[in-house]
Design a protein around this motif. Structure first.
Motif, short mmCIF file in Angstrom:
data_model
loop_
_atom_site.label_atom_id
_atom_site.label_comp_id
_atom_site.label_asym_id
_atom_site.label_seq_id
_atom_site.Cartn_x
_atom_site.Cartn_y
_atom_site.Cartn_z
N GLY A 143 0.80 -1.22 0.00
CA GLY A 143 0.00 0.00 0.00
C GLY A 143 0.82 1.26 0.00
N ARG A 144 2.10 1.14 -0.25
CA ARG A 144 2.96 2.32 -0.20
C ARG A 144 2.59 3.35 -1.27
NH1 ARG A 144 9.52 1.97 0.54
NH2 ARG A 144 10.01 4.16 0.16
N GLY A 145 2.18 2.89 -2.45
CA GLY A 145 1.88 3.81 -3.53
C GLY A 145 0.42 4.18 -3.66
N ALA A 146 -0.41 3.70 -2.74
CA ALA A 146 -1.85 3.98 -2.83
C ALA A 146 -2.15 5.42 -2.42
CB ALA A 146 -2.62 3.02 -1.94
N LEU A 147 -3.30 5.91 -2.86
CA LEU A 147 -3.77 7.24 -2.47
C LEU A 147 -4.69 7.19 -1.26
CD1 LEU A 147 -4.82 8.65 -5.98
CD2 LEU A 147 -2.56 8.71 -4.89
N PHE A 148 -5.18 6.01 -0.94
CA PHE A 148 -6.26 5.83 0.03
C PHE A 148 -5.89 4.70 0.98
CE2 PHE A 148 -10.03 3.63 1.45
CZ PHE A 148 -11.03 4.59 1.62
N VAL A 176 -3.20 -9.49 1.30
CA VAL A 176 -4.54 -10.02 1.50
C VAL A 176 -5.25 -9.26 2.62
CG1 VAL A 176 -5.86 -12.06 2.24
CG2 VAL A 176 -4.01 -12.29 0.56
N TRP A 177 -4.53 -8.98 3.69
CA TRP A 177 -5.13 -8.27 4.83
C TRP A 177 -5.56 -6.86 4.41
CZ3 TRP A 177 -5.34 -4.21 8.11
CH2 TRP A 177 -5.90 -4.42 9.38
N ARG A 178 -4.68 -6.15 3.71
CA ARG A 178 -5.01 -4.78 3.30
C ARG A 178 -6.15 -4.76 2.28
NH1 ARG A 178 -4.25 -0.58 -0.18
NH2 ARG A 178 -4.05 1.45 0.86
N ASP A 179 -6.11 -5.66 1.33
CA ASP A 179 -7.19 -5.70 0.33
C ASP A 179 -8.54 -5.95 0.98
OD1 ASP A 179 -5.39 -5.21 -1.69
OD2 ASP A 179 -5.54 -7.21 -2.61
N THR A 180 -8.56 -6.82 1.99
CA THR A 180 -9.81 -7.09 2.71
C THR A 180 -10.31 -5.83 3.40
OG1 THR A 180 -9.16 -9.39 3.05
CG2 THR A 180 -10.88 -8.52 4.49
N LEU A 181 -9.40 -5.08 4.01
CA LEU A 181 -9.77 -3.82 4.66
C LEU A 181 -10.33 -2.83 3.64
CD1 LEU A 181 -9.76 -1.79 7.03
CD2 LEU A 181 -7.39 -1.26 6.42
N ILE A 182 -9.66 -2.69 2.50
CA ILE A 182 -10.11 -1.72 1.50
C ILE A 182 -11.47 -2.12 0.94
CG2 ILE A 182 -9.59 -0.66 -0.73
CD1 ILE A 182 -7.81 0.28 1.60
N MET A 183 -11.71 -3.41 0.78
CA MET A 183 -13.02 -3.86 0.29
C MET A 183 -14.14 -3.48 1.27
SD MET A 183 -12.70 -5.30 -2.69
CE MET A 183 -14.01 -6.49 -2.93
N ARG A 184 -13.83 -3.52 2.56
CA ARG A 184 -14.83 -3.08 3.55
C ARG A 184 -15.06 -1.58 3.44
NH1 ARG A 184 -12.04 -6.42 7.42
NH2 ARG A 184 -11.37 -4.54 8.53
N LEU A 185 -13.99 -0.83 3.30
CA LEU A 185 -14.11 0.62 3.18
C LEU A 185 -14.78 1.04 1.88
CD1 LEU A 185 -10.63 1.69 4.60
CD2 LEU A 185 -12.85 2.01 5.69
N ALA A 186 -14.67 0.21 0.85
CA ALA A 186 -15.30 0.52 -0.44
C ALA A 186 -16.81 0.66 -0.30
CB ALA A 186 -14.96 -0.55 -1.46
N THR A 200 -13.22 -0.99 -4.96
CA THR A 200 -13.30 -2.44 -5.15
C THR A 200 -12.33 -2.90 -6.22
OG1 THR A 200 -15.62 -2.47 -4.46
CG2 THR A 200 -14.84 -4.34 -5.77
N ASN A 201 -12.17 -2.10 -7.25
CA ASN A 201 -11.30 -2.47 -8.36
C ASN A 201 -9.87 -1.97 -8.23
OD1 ASN A 201 -13.26 -3.89 -9.98
ND2 ASN A 201 -14.21 -1.90 -10.36
N ASN A 202 -9.69 -0.79 -7.59
CA ASN A 202 -8.32 -0.22 -7.56
C ASN A 202 -7.61 -0.40 -6.23
OD1 ASN A 202 -9.04 2.07 -5.79
ND2 ASN A 202 -10.10 2.91 -7.56
N LYS A 203 -8.32 -0.88 -5.20
CA LYS A 203 -7.73 -1.13 -3.87
C LYS A 203 -7.02 0.10 -3.30
CE LYS A 203 -9.05 -5.45 -3.98
NZ LYS A 203 -9.67 -5.47 -5.33
N GLY A 204 -7.46 1.29 -3.71
CA GLY A 204 -6.90 2.52 -3.15
C GLY A 204 -5.82 3.15 -4.00
#
Length: 206
Positions: free
Chosen positions: A23-28, A150-160, A169-173
């Protein structure tokens, strides 16, 4: 095709942890790290199962391997640095902080920590070794990269579900065209990294 990471690249007699962040390069969203201690006897099995850099795996494969890693590990812990910590510290220091938090939760404490990248974790007080491209060279780091992803993607899916306008859901942040357009149209959310320039496309908060 990329080969599996090396099986033995550290003293097998020492309790050794691999640590990596995602998640280092994510915006969210936060930056997330995992620290994993793998017993020597499971290394060959995990390598033959396909454990390698998480970026080289499909989402389904990552999830399956994360389950195997968690079942085989002596211990595995997650550490995070929040969006506000990223904005305050900068993304590099926040990533190192997330890795430190993950390592410090491990039981037993490792005698050696293998760190992905070329930056040591500050004030860790445990011997460490940095490995550039460690997620493609070291099984323990590759395992950590999978669990963290996997842990971070699961978190982002909840926040989506809470912030549907950014196509999370598609960009994971990460900063896709739809994500950036969502920022322009609707402003930033409390989970956006304001220190990242694309998040400054709109002055209006969510």
């Amino acid at each position: 095709m990329m080969n599996s990471p090396e099986l033995i690249d550290y003293p097998s007699s020492l309790p050794t942890a691999g640590v990596d962040e995602v998640g280092r390069g994510a915006l969210f969203g936060p930056v997330v790290a995992a620290a994993v201690i793998l017993p020597e006897e499971v290394l060959e099995h995990l390598a033959s199962s396909g454990v390698k850099d998480s970026k080289r795996l499909t989402e389904k494969r990552r999830c399956n391997l994360a389950t195997q890693i968690l079942a085989a590990a002596l211990d595995c812990k997650i550490g995070m640095a929040s969006v506000r910590e990223i904005d305050r510290l900068n993304i590099l220091q926040a990533s190192l902080l997330a890795m430190k938090r993950a390592v410090m939760k491990l039981k037993p404490k490792p005698d050696l920590v293998l760190v992905d990248g070329n930056q040591e974790i500050r004030d860790l007080f445990i011997p460490q070794r940095t490995i550039v491209k460690g997620d493609s060279k070291c099984l323990a780091i590759a395992a950590a990269s999978i669990v963290a992803k996997v842990w971070r993607d699961t978190l982002i899916m909840r926040l989506a579900k809470k912030y549907p306008v950014y196509d999370l859901t598609n960009n994971k942040g990460y900063g896709t065209k739809k994500h950036k357009q969502g920022i322009v149209n609707y402003g930033v959310s409390p989970q956006h990294r304001l220190s990242f320039s694309p998040c400054q496309l709109s002055l209006f908060p969510f």
